[in-house]
Design a protein around this motif. Sequence first.
Motif, short mmCIF file in Angstrom:
data_model
loop_
_atom_site.label_atom_id
_atom_site.label_comp_id
_atom_site.label_asym_id
_atom_site.label_seq_id
_atom_site.Cartn_x
_atom_site.Cartn_y
_atom_site.Cartn_z
N SER A 126 0.84 -1.20 0.00
CA SER A 126 0.00 0.00 0.00
C SER A 126 0.87 1.25 0.00
O SER A 126 1.97 1.25 0.56
CB SER A 126 -0.96 0.02 1.19
OG SER A 126 -0.26 0.24 2.37
N ILE A 127 0.38 2.29 -0.65
CA ILE A 127 1.11 3.55 -0.75
C ILE A 127 0.67 4.42 0.43
O ILE A 127 -0.51 4.75 0.56
CB ILE A 127 0.80 4.24 -2.09
CG1 ILE A 127 1.19 3.33 -3.25
CG2 ILE A 127 1.50 5.58 -2.18
CD1 ILE A 127 0.61 3.73 -4.58
N GLN A 128 1.64 4.81 1.26
CA GLN A 128 1.34 5.61 2.44
C GLN A 128 1.35 7.10 2.15
O GLN A 128 0.61 7.86 2.76
CB GLN A 128 2.35 5.30 3.55
CG GLN A 128 2.25 3.88 4.05
CD GLN A 128 0.90 3.58 4.65
OE1 GLN A 128 0.48 4.23 5.59
NE2 GLN A 128 0.20 2.60 4.11
N PHE A 129 2.23 7.53 1.23
CA PHE A 129 2.36 8.96 0.95
C PHE A 129 2.99 9.13 -0.42
O PHE A 129 3.81 8.30 -0.84
CB PHE A 129 3.24 9.62 2.02
CG PHE A 129 3.04 11.11 2.11
CD1 PHE A 129 1.92 11.63 2.73
CD2 PHE A 129 3.96 11.98 1.57
CE1 PHE A 129 1.73 13.00 2.82
CE2 PHE A 129 3.78 13.35 1.66
CZ PHE A 129 2.66 13.86 2.29
N ARG A 130 2.64 10.21 -1.11
CA ARG A 130 3.16 10.46 -2.46
C ARG A 130 3.57 11.93 -2.58
O ARG A 130 2.85 12.81 -2.13
CB ARG A 130 2.08 10.14 -3.49
CG ARG A 130 2.51 10.38 -4.92
CD ARG A 130 1.41 10.01 -5.91
NE ARG A 130 1.27 8.56 -5.94
CZ ARG A 130 0.15 7.91 -6.22
NH1 ARG A 130 -0.95 8.59 -6.50
NH2 ARG A 130 0.11 6.60 -6.23
N VAL A 131 4.72 12.15 -3.21
CA VAL A 131 5.21 13.50 -3.49
C VAL A 131 5.50 13.57 -4.98
O VAL A 131 6.28 12.78 -5.51
CB VAL A 131 6.50 13.83 -2.70
CG1 VAL A 131 7.01 15.22 -3.05
CG2 VAL A 131 6.27 13.71 -1.20
N VAL A 132 4.84 14.50 -5.67
CA VAL A 132 5.03 14.67 -7.11
C VAL A 132 5.87 15.93 -7.32
O VAL A 132 5.52 17.00 -6.82
CB VAL A 132 3.68 14.80 -7.85
CG1 VAL A 132 3.88 14.98 -9.34
CG2 VAL A 132 2.80 13.59 -7.56
N THR A 133 6.97 15.78 -8.05
CA THR A 133 7.87 16.90 -8.30
C THR A 133 8.11 17.09 -9.79
O THR A 133 7.83 16.20 -10.59
CB THR A 133 9.24 16.68 -7.63
OG1 THR A 133 9.93 15.62 -8.30
CG2 THR A 133 9.10 16.35 -6.16
N ASN A 134 8.65 18.25 -10.13
CA ASN A 134 9.14 18.52 -11.48
C ASN A 134 10.61 18.87 -11.33
O ASN A 134 10.94 19.96 -10.86
CB ASN A 134 8.37 19.66 -12.14
CG ASN A 134 8.92 20.00 -13.52
OD1 ASN A 134 9.84 19.35 -14.02
ND2 ASN A 134 8.38 21.04 -14.13
N PRO A 135 11.51 17.95 -11.73
CA PRO A 135 12.94 18.23 -11.61
C PRO A 135 13.45 19.18 -12.69
O PRO A 135 14.60 19.61 -12.65
CB PRO A 135 13.59 16.85 -11.75
CG PRO A 135 12.62 16.07 -12.56
CD PRO A 135 11.25 16.59 -12.21
N GLY A 136 12.58 19.54 -13.62
CA GLY A 136 12.96 20.45 -14.70
C GLY A 136 12.37 21.84 -14.50
O GLY A 136 11.80 22.15 -13.45
N PRO A 137 12.48 22.69 -15.51
CA PRO A 137 11.96 24.06 -15.39
C PRO A 137 10.43 24.10 -15.40
O PRO A 137 9.78 23.25 -16.00
CB PRO A 137 12.53 24.77 -16.61
CG PRO A 137 12.83 23.69 -17.58
CD PRO A 137 13.15 22.46 -16.79
N TYR A 138 9.90 25.11 -14.73
CA TYR A 138 8.46 25.35 -14.71
C TYR A 138 8.05 25.82 -16.09
O TYR A 138 8.65 26.75 -16.65
CB TYR A 138 8.14 26.39 -13.64
CG TYR A 138 6.69 26.77 -13.51
CD1 TYR A 138 5.69 25.81 -13.48
CD2 TYR A 138 6.32 28.10 -13.39
CE1 TYR A 138 4.37 26.17 -13.34
CE2 TYR A 138 4.99 28.47 -13.24
CZ TYR A 138 4.02 27.49 -13.21
OH TYR A 138 2.70 27.84 -13.07
N GLY A 139 7.04 25.21 -16.67
CA GLY A 139 6.64 25.50 -18.04
C GLY A 139 6.29 26.95 -18.31
O GLY A 139 6.63 27.50 -19.35
N LYS A 140 5.59 27.62 -17.38
CA LYS A 140 5.18 29.00 -17.60
C LYS A 140 6.31 30.00 -17.39
O LYS A 140 6.25 31.12 -17.87
CB LYS A 140 4.01 29.36 -16.66
CG LYS A 140 2.75 28.59 -16.99
CD LYS A 140 1.62 28.96 -16.04
CE LYS A 140 0.37 28.17 -16.36
NZ LYS A 140 -0.71 28.46 -15.42
N ASP A 141 7.33 29.60 -16.62
CA ASP A 141 8.47 30.48 -16.36
C ASP A 141 9.73 29.62 -16.23
O ASP A 141 10.07 29.17 -15.15
CB ASP A 141 8.25 31.30 -15.08
CG ASP A 141 9.34 32.33 -14.85
OD1 ASP A 141 10.36 32.31 -15.58
OD2 ASP A 141 9.18 33.14 -13.92
#
Length: 163
Positions: A126-141
């Motif tokens: 079972s998944i207890q916790f999830r963290v979603v990240t973007n290791p690249g640049p933010y698309g809008k800036d």
Amino acid sequence: MKIGQIAATATAATCAAILTASVAIADDTAPAPGRGAAPEISVQSVASKCKGAAPKTVAVTYYRGPSKVYLRCGTKSYGYKHLVARKRWSTNFSNKIKKTVWSGTIVTNTPGERTYERIVVQCPPSIQFRVVTNPGPYGKDPRINPQGIITAYKPAAIKAKAC
């Protein structure tokens, strides 16, 4: 001391250090390398840091070994302000992010998305916790690079298929 003895002593010391670090990581007690015990994040300190701040401002830095994962002040779409808007931010929540980034499993690692999960090994897992990240640049800036944490949450009863 002869050269062979020095090499054997250095190797034994290196192995002991690796073993100690491995045990600490398995116990979730290891601090980020060279940083000592990481202090708990104060809800008020992050709130004051992000009040009126630009989205690119780093609110909290989490570590996975020598790598840094940033929680930026962000907007209602990502980062600290996104978590606050969903009533998720607290010291306990920050600690869950810290543990998940430090020792969680990387389940998605594609350009634009890296997802960390804390998984309980059982049948079914079972998944207890999830963290979603973007290791690249933010698309809008693209000057915001890396974007950092987009969101974090406790999945609602997500379990793998039966064993």
